[in-house]
Every structure is written in C-alpha cells, then in structure tokens.
Design a protein around this motif. Structure first.
Motif: not given
Length: 146
Positions: A77-87
């Motif tokens: 997982w990582f934090t996207a540019q919009n501040g949401k977590v992406c898995l």
C-alpha cells in the motif's frame, strides 16, 4: 475409549499431490498474512520481522552454511496524491488486475487497511481470485518462453 466417542471419525485417503491452484492460493494467502502483520505492526509502532534462511560461503573454510537473516517485506500500500491509501495486490512480481485496467483498491483512511486485507485473504482462500492468480502465472510463463 469414551474420549474418542465424541470425535467425528471418517475414512479418508490423503491425496498425494495438492492441485496447483491450491498451492498458489496458499502462497498468496501467506503473503497476505505477512501484509496484515506488517500493517498491524506499523499501526502499533512495533517492528515486524520474518526470518528466512540464506546459504553463504564461509570465507575462511570455504564451506557453505545456512544463516538466518531477516526477510525484507515491502508494503503493498501507499498514500496517493489525494491523501487516500491505495492497495495493490501482488502475486510474485506481478500486479494483479482486479478488474480490467484497475489494479488498486482505494481506501478512505489507513484504518481500513487491515480489514480490507483480511477480506481479500478470505476471498483468496474461498477461491474467488483464482482467475487472477492463473493470469499472473501465465504471464510469468510467457516471459520464460521468449
């Protein structure tokens, strides 16, 4: 004998080989378990270390021996540019596309990560992602043919 009377006894023959898809399911399930433990440890602020064995050659004697070293586990997982977590789900080095052209799961907050990973692990164990595992396996095979 009274203790054994409470157990359900069956006549069954142990299979010699497990089907390939079951082996692959178990592999993905164990990687998801590692990701769940990594997420829990990061949330708690504690280190999560899985050890593996590595064969090294002793410089003085020239003999090979096995040493236990920590296994490097990269988070999926990582934090996207919009501040949401992406898995992103992975099988080996391949990213699994959940639907056509979409490989990431967007989460509202980081606290949703562990329940989402647990749901995915349950889906893998139920065989719901077998078609994705087969596609990733076939992609690896095609890489060896050319």
């Amino acid at each position: 004998m009274s203790q054994l009377s409470h157990l359900k006894l069956v006549a069954v023959k142990k299979p010699r080989n497990m089907p390939a898809i079951v082996i692959r399911r178990n592999k993905l399930g164990s990687k998801l378990w590692e990701q769940i433990q990594l997420a829990k440890s990061q949330l708690e602020g504690t280190p999560f270390v899985v050890m593996k064995y590595k064969t090294v050659k002793d410089r003085e004697t020239g003999l090979r021996k096995q040493v236990e070293v920590p296994k490097r586990i990269k988070p999926w997982w990582f934090t996207a540019q919009n501040g949401k977590v992406c898995l992103i789900l992975r099988y080996g080095s391949k990213t699994l596309e959940i639907t056509q052209g979409k490989a990431a799961i967007e989460l509202e907050k980081s606290s949703d990560l562990i329940p989402t990973l647990q749901k995915i692990k349950t889906a893998v164990e139920a065989g719901e992602l077998d078609h994705l595992i087969d596609a990733a396996t076939e992609a690896v095979r095609l890489g060896f043919r050319h």
